[in-house]
Motif scaffolding. Structure first.
Motif, short mmCIF file in Angstrom:
data_model
loop_
_atom_site.label_atom_id
_atom_site.label_comp_id
_atom_site.label_asym_id
_atom_site.label_seq_id
_atom_site.Cartn_x
_atom_site.Cartn_y
_atom_site.Cartn_z
N THR A 221 0.84 -1.34 -0.07
CA THR A 221 -0.02 -0.06 0.23
C THR A 221 1.04 1.34 0.20
O THR A 221 0.36 2.28 0.40
CB THR A 221 -0.96 0.15 1.23
N ALA A 329 -1.85 -9.64 1.10
CA ALA A 329 -2.74 -8.89 0.06
C ALA A 329 -4.04 -8.66 0.50
O ALA A 329 -4.71 -7.69 0.33
CB ALA A 329 -2.70 -9.83 -1.30
N GLU A 333 -5.91 -5.00 1.22
CA GLU A 333 -6.92 -4.49 0.51
C GLU A 333 -8.23 -4.14 1.69
O GLU A 333 -8.81 -3.35 1.54
CB GLU A 333 -7.71 -5.70 -0.33
N CYS A 336 -7.27 -0.58 2.96
CA CYS A 336 -7.99 0.26 2.02
C CYS A 336 -9.58 0.50 2.11
O CYS A 336 -9.98 1.55 2.00
CB CYS A 336 -7.27 0.05 0.52
N ASP A 337 -10.06 -0.66 2.40
CA ASP A 337 -11.42 -0.77 2.28
C ASP A 337 -12.03 0.25 3.59
O ASP A 337 -13.05 0.87 3.40
CB ASP A 337 -11.86 -2.02 2.02
#
Length: 373
Positions: A221, A329, A333, A336-337
């Motif tokens: 990220t 991963a 994810e 970020c969500d």
């Protein structure tokens, strides 16, 4: 109840358990041999620290046993973590007085040292001794305390001990995390003008924490407007050192140590608090102390899915988000969500969480059980 032994008051588990007994007015006495001062993490302690601890143990234990033998009444004997050595010394004295013996098996000895931290060979002499030592100690207890049902299931299977001998008392979070934190601008860690979302992890860098997964997710990220703060040191410290050397500080700040009393203020600054991400069997059986602390402060927690945690996560899905273990991963994810949909703390949720944020409900069950038996 009498708390006895060389229990480690540096562990929140021990402090919370004893405090819960005091609040219920059920702690008749403390007979404590102070041994572990200056040894924050036993997995990386040096020889001199262990020699010092052994010296203090040998010096203080005879007097503690004498005090126990002179203590009147039949109040149960509690051996907080790490109390297994004392069960061989104090157990016979307690039984001679008609006392029940309660052992806190907070960290399974053989599984933690041999399988999770891999500090000795699985089939070696040390491993065989630790397994014998742990089983012998557990079998001498009338009631065995564990921090999760999953740990109780594991120890029951591992040593063929009846499951009903175990009682689950969650770790919870100390009062420090149940109140507004003292103001702290953290100029030594953060830019005072920092406005990017903060992803926080803190711990002793033991294998079940999954530090490699956290570092890799931070790397994945690096193009995002995020600030990862990793606080800690310990067994896997070299991973953090290598990451910073190869990638620079960038979007990740590694801080080897933060005073415990400053932690609530740092948690308050975080947008997301991280739990654990290791893939070991042990990691699947624990609910880390940091999770309770973050929840007590109304924070969202991102951690690995596990049999120990999933029932809790299902009941509080808006605050506890789980991903598969050892999956950088998925962690990247999910971060970020969650950052994309910030949510304020929910006061009513803290009321619903009350029973799991302190060990008091479990202590009440234990007291009722001992009175009944």
């Amino acid at each position: 109840m009498i708390a006895f032994g060389a229990y480690d008051v540096g562990k929140p588990r021990v402090r919370l358990l004893i405090d819960a007994l005091k609040k219920s007015d059920r702690l008749e006495a403390e007979i404590h041999v102070s041994v572990w001062q200056g040894v924050a993490d036993k997995s990386v302690a040096g020889l001199a620290q262990f020699v010092g601890a052994a010296f203090r143990y040998l010096l203080g234990m005879p007097r503690a046993l004498w005090r126990l033998s002179r203590h009147s009444g039949t109040a149960p004997l509690l051996l907080p973590y790490p109390g297994t050595p004392e069960i061989f010394l104090a157990g016979p004295i307690a039984r001679a007085r008609g006392r029940k013996v309660v052992l806190d098996a907070f960290l399974p000895i053989h599984d933690t040292i041999i399988r999770d931290r891999q500090m000795a060979r699985e089939n070696g002499i040390v491993a065989r001794f630790l397994r014998w030592f742990e089983e012998a100690g557990l079998r001498q207890a009338d009631v065995i305390l564990v921090d999760t049902d999953a740990h109780g299931d594991f120890l029951s299977r591992e040593y063929a001990i009846p499951r009903q001998r175990f009682e689950t008392i969650v770790v919870g979070a100390e009062a420090l995390f149940h109140q507004p934190p003292e103001p702290d601008d953290f100029e030594d860690i953060l830019d005072p003008n920092e406005t990017t979302p903060i992803i926080l992890f803190y711990g002793q860098f033991i294998p079940l924490h999954g530090l490699a997964t956290i570092l890799e997710a931070a790397k994945l990220t690096r193009s995002e407007a995020l600030r990862w703060i990793v606080v800690g040191s310990g067994q896997q410290e070299d991973l953090a050192r290598k990451f910073v050397a190869e990638n620079g500080s960038g979007r990740l700040t590694w801080v080897p140590w933060v005073d415990y009393r400053r932690l609530p203020a740092l948690v308050a600054r975080a947008d997301i608090c991280l739990g654990i991400f290791g893939g070991s069997d042990k990691a699947a059986r624990v609910i880390p102390n940091k999770l309770f602390q973050a929840l007590a402060m109304g924070k969202r927690v991102l951690t690995r899915s596990s049999p120990a945690l999933d029932p809790l996560a299902e009941g509080f899905a808006e605050r506890i988000v789980t991903i598969p273990p050892e999956n950088a991963a998925a962690l990247a994810e999910a971060v970020c969500d969650l950052v994309g949909r910030r949510e304020p703390a929910n006061a009513s949720l803290l009321i619903e969480l009350a029973d799991i944020l302190t060990p008091e409900a479990g202590v009440s069950r234990l007291i009722t059980r001992l009175a009944r038996e």
